[in-house]
Design a protein around this motif. Sequence first.
Motif, PDB file in Angstrom:
ATOM      1  N   ALA A 247      35.439  16.534  50.859  1.00  0.00           N
ATOM      2  CA  ALA A 247      35.431  18.047  49.409  1.00  0.00           C
ATOM      3  C   ALA A 247      36.969  17.937  48.706  1.00  0.00           C
ATOM      4  O   ALA A 247      36.878  17.214  47.685  1.00  0.00           O
ATOM      5  CB  ALA A 247      34.854  18.959  49.564  1.00  0.00           C
ATOM      6  N   LEU A 248      37.459  17.814  49.381  1.00  0.00           N
ATOM      7  CA  LEU A 248      39.358  17.673  49.037  1.00  0.00           C
ATOM      8  C   LEU A 248      39.499  16.188  48.715  1.00  0.00           C
ATOM      9  O   LEU A 248      40.558  15.637  47.962  1.00  0.00           O
ATOM     10  CB  LEU A 248      40.368  18.668  49.704  1.00  0.00           C
ATOM     11  CG  LEU A 248      39.578  20.109  49.647  1.00  0.00           C
ATOM     12  CD1 LEU A 248      41.241  20.602  50.998  1.00  0.00           C
ATOM     13  CD2 LEU A 248      39.949  20.454  47.902  1.00  0.00           C
ATOM     14  N   ALA A 249      38.881  15.546  49.733  1.00  0.00           N
ATOM     15  CA  ALA A 249      39.455  14.144  49.343  1.00  0.00           C
ATOM     16  C   ALA A 249      38.535  13.263  48.023  1.00  0.00           C
ATOM     17  O   ALA A 249      39.496  12.603  47.474  1.00  0.00           O
ATOM     18  CB  ALA A 249      38.904  12.781  50.457  1.00  0.00           C
ATOM     19  N   HIS A 250      37.512  13.834  47.242  1.00  0.00           N
ATOM     20  CA  HIS A 250      36.618  13.702  46.485  1.00  0.00           C
ATOM     21  C   HIS A 250      37.401  14.422  45.017  1.00  0.00           C
ATOM     22  O   HIS A 250      37.978  13.772  43.807  1.00  0.00           O
ATOM     23  CB  HIS A 250      34.729  14.232  46.458  1.00  0.00           C
ATOM     24  CG  HIS A 250      34.685  12.618  46.960  1.00  0.00           C
ATOM     25  ND1 HIS A 250      34.476  12.444  48.758  1.00  0.00           N
ATOM     26  CD2 HIS A 250      33.697  11.969  47.158  1.00  0.00           C
ATOM     27  CE1 HIS A 250      33.422  12.429  48.864  1.00  0.00           C
ATOM     28  NE2 HIS A 250      33.782  11.943  48.539  1.00  0.00           N
ATOM     29  N   ASP A 251      37.826  16.004  45.700  1.00  0.00           N
ATOM     30  CA  ASP A 251      38.208  15.905  44.433  1.00  0.00           C
ATOM     31  C   ASP A 251      39.689  16.635  45.113  1.00  0.00           C
ATOM     32  O   ASP A 251      38.782  18.187  45.764  1.00  0.00           O
ATOM     33  CB  ASP A 251      37.769  16.656  43.463  1.00  0.00           C
ATOM     34  CG  ASP A 251      38.181  17.834  42.153  1.00  0.00           C
ATOM     35  OD1 ASP A 251      39.131  17.662  42.512  1.00  0.00           O
ATOM     36  OD2 ASP A 251      37.766  19.044  41.791  1.00  0.00           O
ATOM     37  N   ALA A 252      40.495  17.241  44.401  1.00  0.00           N
ATOM     38  CA  ALA A 252      41.517  17.533  45.337  1.00  0.00           C
ATOM     39  C   ALA A 252      41.907  19.446  44.570  1.00  0.00           C
ATOM     40  O   ALA A 252      42.366  20.163  45.217  1.00  0.00           O
ATOM     41  CB  ALA A 252      43.665  16.796  45.189  1.00  0.00           C
ATOM     42  N   ASP A 253      41.311  19.684  43.781  1.00  0.00           N
ATOM     43  CA  ASP A 253      41.400  20.458  43.078  1.00  0.00           C
ATOM     44  C   ASP A 253      39.670  21.496  43.126  1.00  0.00           C
ATOM     45  O   ASP A 253      40.214  22.406  42.249  1.00  0.00           O
ATOM     46  CB  ASP A 253      41.688  20.749  41.432  1.00  0.00           C
ATOM     47  CG  ASP A 253      42.898  20.093  41.166  1.00  0.00           C
ATOM     48  OD1 ASP A 253      43.623  20.556  42.082  1.00  0.00           O
ATOM     49  OD2 ASP A 253      43.127  19.215  40.442  1.00  0.00           O
ATOM     50  N   GLN A 254      39.207  21.036  44.184  1.00  0.00           N
ATOM     51  CA  GLN A 254      37.611  21.570  43.909  1.00  0.00           C
ATOM     52  C   GLN A 254      37.883  23.049  44.535  1.00  0.00           C
ATOM     53  O   GLN A 254      38.365  22.864  45.584  1.00  0.00           O
ATOM     54  CB  GLN A 254      36.931  20.532  44.964  1.00  0.00           C
ATOM     55  CG  GLN A 254      35.178  21.572  44.752  1.00  0.00           C
ATOM     56  CD  GLN A 254      34.654  23.045  45.216  1.00  0.00           C
ATOM     57  OE1 GLN A 254      35.329  23.079  45.811  1.00  0.00           O
ATOM     58  NE2 GLN A 254      33.567  22.513  44.008  1.00  0.00           N
ATOM     59  N   PRO A 255      37.623  24.308  43.646  1.00  0.00           N
ATOM     60  CA  PRO A 255      37.690  25.347  44.307  1.00  0.00           C
ATOM     61  C   PRO A 255      37.319  26.465  45.660  1.00  0.00           C
ATOM     62  O   PRO A 255      38.522  26.375  45.608  1.00  0.00           O
ATOM     63  CB  PRO A 255      37.329  26.407  42.391  1.00  0.00           C
ATOM     64  CG  PRO A 255      37.577  25.425  41.859  1.00  0.00           C
ATOM     65  CD  PRO A 255      37.481  24.043  42.390  1.00  0.00           C
ATOM     66  N   LEU A 256      35.803  26.277  45.576  1.00  0.00           N
ATOM     67  CA  LEU A 256      35.267  26.553  47.084  1.00  0.00           C
ATOM     68  C   LEU A 256      35.944  25.898  48.027  1.00  0.00           C
ATOM     69  O   LEU A 256      35.932  26.914  48.779  1.00  0.00           O
ATOM     70  CB  LEU A 256      33.642  25.970  46.720  1.00  0.00           C
ATOM     71  CG  LEU A 256      32.967  26.478  47.373  1.00  0.00           C
ATOM     72  CD1 LEU A 256      32.838  28.482  48.055  1.00  0.00           C
ATOM     73  CD2 LEU A 256      31.562  26.503  47.392  1.00  0.00           C
ATOM     74  N   ASP A 283      44.537  29.101  41.111  1.00  0.00           N
ATOM     75  CA  ASP A 283      45.255  28.415  39.862  1.00  0.00           C
ATOM     76  C   ASP A 283      43.752  27.692  39.185  1.00  0.00           C
ATOM     77  O   ASP A 283      43.610  27.352  37.616  1.00  0.00           O
ATOM     78  CB  ASP A 283      46.115  27.679  40.704  1.00  0.00           C
ATOM     79  CG  ASP A 283      47.130  28.181  40.980  1.00  0.00           C
ATOM     80  OD1 ASP A 283      47.463  29.519  40.349  1.00  0.00           O
ATOM     81  OD2 ASP A 283      48.230  27.737  40.937  1.00  0.00           O
ATOM     82  N   VAL A 284      43.195  26.974  40.039  1.00  0.00           N
ATOM     83  CA  VAL A 284      42.024  26.174  39.744  1.00  0.00           C
ATOM     84  C   VAL A 284      40.775  27.115  39.287  1.00  0.00           C
ATOM     85  O   VAL A 284      39.873  25.793  38.888  1.00  0.00           O
ATOM     86  CB  VAL A 284      42.045  24.999  40.372  1.00  0.00           C
ATOM     87  CG1 VAL A 284      43.217  24.128  39.935  1.00  0.00           C
ATOM     88  CG2 VAL A 284      41.658  24.860  41.836  1.00  0.00           C
ATOM     89  N   SER A 285      40.698  28.109  40.137  1.00  0.00           N
ATOM     90  CA  SER A 285      39.049  28.505  39.893  1.00  0.00           C
ATOM     91  C   SER A 285      38.261  29.445  39.047  1.00  0.00           C
ATOM     92  O   SER A 285      39.367  29.404  37.616  1.00  0.00           O
ATOM     93  CB  SER A 285      38.861  29.792  41.672  1.00  0.00           C
ATOM     94  OG  SER A 285      39.594  30.935  40.315  1.00  0.00           O
ATOM     95  N   PRO A 286      36.927  28.938  38.735  1.00  0.00           N
ATOM     96  CA  PRO A 286      36.804  30.006  37.535  1.00  0.00           C
ATOM     97  C   PRO A 286      37.310  31.204  37.239  1.00  0.00           C
ATOM     98  O   PRO A 286      37.229  31.775  38.015  1.00  0.00           O
ATOM     99  CB  PRO A 286      34.725  29.733  37.777  1.00  0.00           C
ATOM    100  CG  PRO A 286      34.738  28.618  38.437  1.00  0.00           C
ATOM    101  CD  PRO A 286      36.488  28.897  39.605  1.00  0.00           C
TER     102      PRO A 286
END
Length: 399
Positions: A247-256, A283-286
């Motif tokens: 998940a973090l490799a695809h998007d380093a800011d994925q909140p979950l 910082d990046v969560s909904p």
Amino acid sequence: MDKGSEVVMDNWIFWTVSGFMGLVVALTLARASRAAPAQAASQDLEIYRDQLAEVERDLVRGTLDPDEAERLRIEVSRRLLDADRNASRADSPARGSTIAAAAIIATAIAAAYLFYSRLGAPGYDDLPAKARIAALEEARAARPSQAEAEGLSPAPPAPAADADFIELVDQLRDAVSRNPDDLRGQQLLARNEAALGNFRQAAAAQKQVIALQDSPSATEYAHLAELLAISAGGYVSPEGEAALEQALAHDADQPLALYLSGLMMAQGGREDLAFHYWKKALDVSPAAAPWQQSVLQAMPEIAMRAGARWTAPTVMGAISDLPAADRAEATQELVEGLAGRLEAQGGSAAEWARLITAYGVLNRANDARMAWQKAQVVLDGQPDLSVVRQAAIDAGVME
């Protein structure tokens, strides 16, 4: 000699050596403090003796008359006697000074013992940070697998569901079993199994969702990690960690994924990394992420253990302190503020995704749909528009 006796002996040796060293240092300092006045008094004696000799030389040379020479002899002799008395007192310290020095030494040794007995670990080998981290990582690598954790964790209680819904899910299971390569069917199965509390079956379906796609999204990997964690009673297994890494490799800011990574590190004793992941997740969560309050409550202690400074976000900290009845209204105001800023000034793809996700959590589907439409215009042609698209999918405003 058994281990307990060895530790006692080590403690006895440790405190004997420590006490002796403390005594030597204290006595050295006390002697030095007494030597300074004695040295000064000795220097005064030498000066006054030289002055007397100088008076005699001046009298012989005729530069001083006898009356003036006698007056100077009397004055210098008086000072010489005073300096001699001071030197005698410096060489013979009062009994009270000795007692005071002994009391200070005893107090220092006792304070050191009390302080170290509470915070130290006599009898144990040194354990520097590098060795502690290596030990924690070794233990984390050997932690239970997903199957082992599920075997130890009771299945979560199933929520109440009406008979018609259960029958529809049964039909969906049958259809998916006959056509396991149906991506949409697997997506629906994962969602509905989770709704029934069948998280292990939901995780199995979510694995198929990922396997059937050439480029699964970061959110899909994060959702798999979440289902695995729930299935294991909240524990993030090595299998869950693998999904989080994807998940973090695809998007380093994925909140979950950031939240679950922080949870995994906290479970493994790596509060330093947990702090890093959770700080970024906040910082990046909904605005209304379901895990946000628990992280805000845990962060002060995590920051302390990580040796880091942390201050709760001003708005979030204020909302978390509100009564439940007022918290929803404050959250609505926070979302409206974000929406107004994006409308007036624009913003990043992560901020548009946060707004759409917040609308979805607040059941404001029309607002989420309009935000998605605006984001497509503002971010047209930008590669990170996919983050916003995924948020719109999760909010149920696009297929």
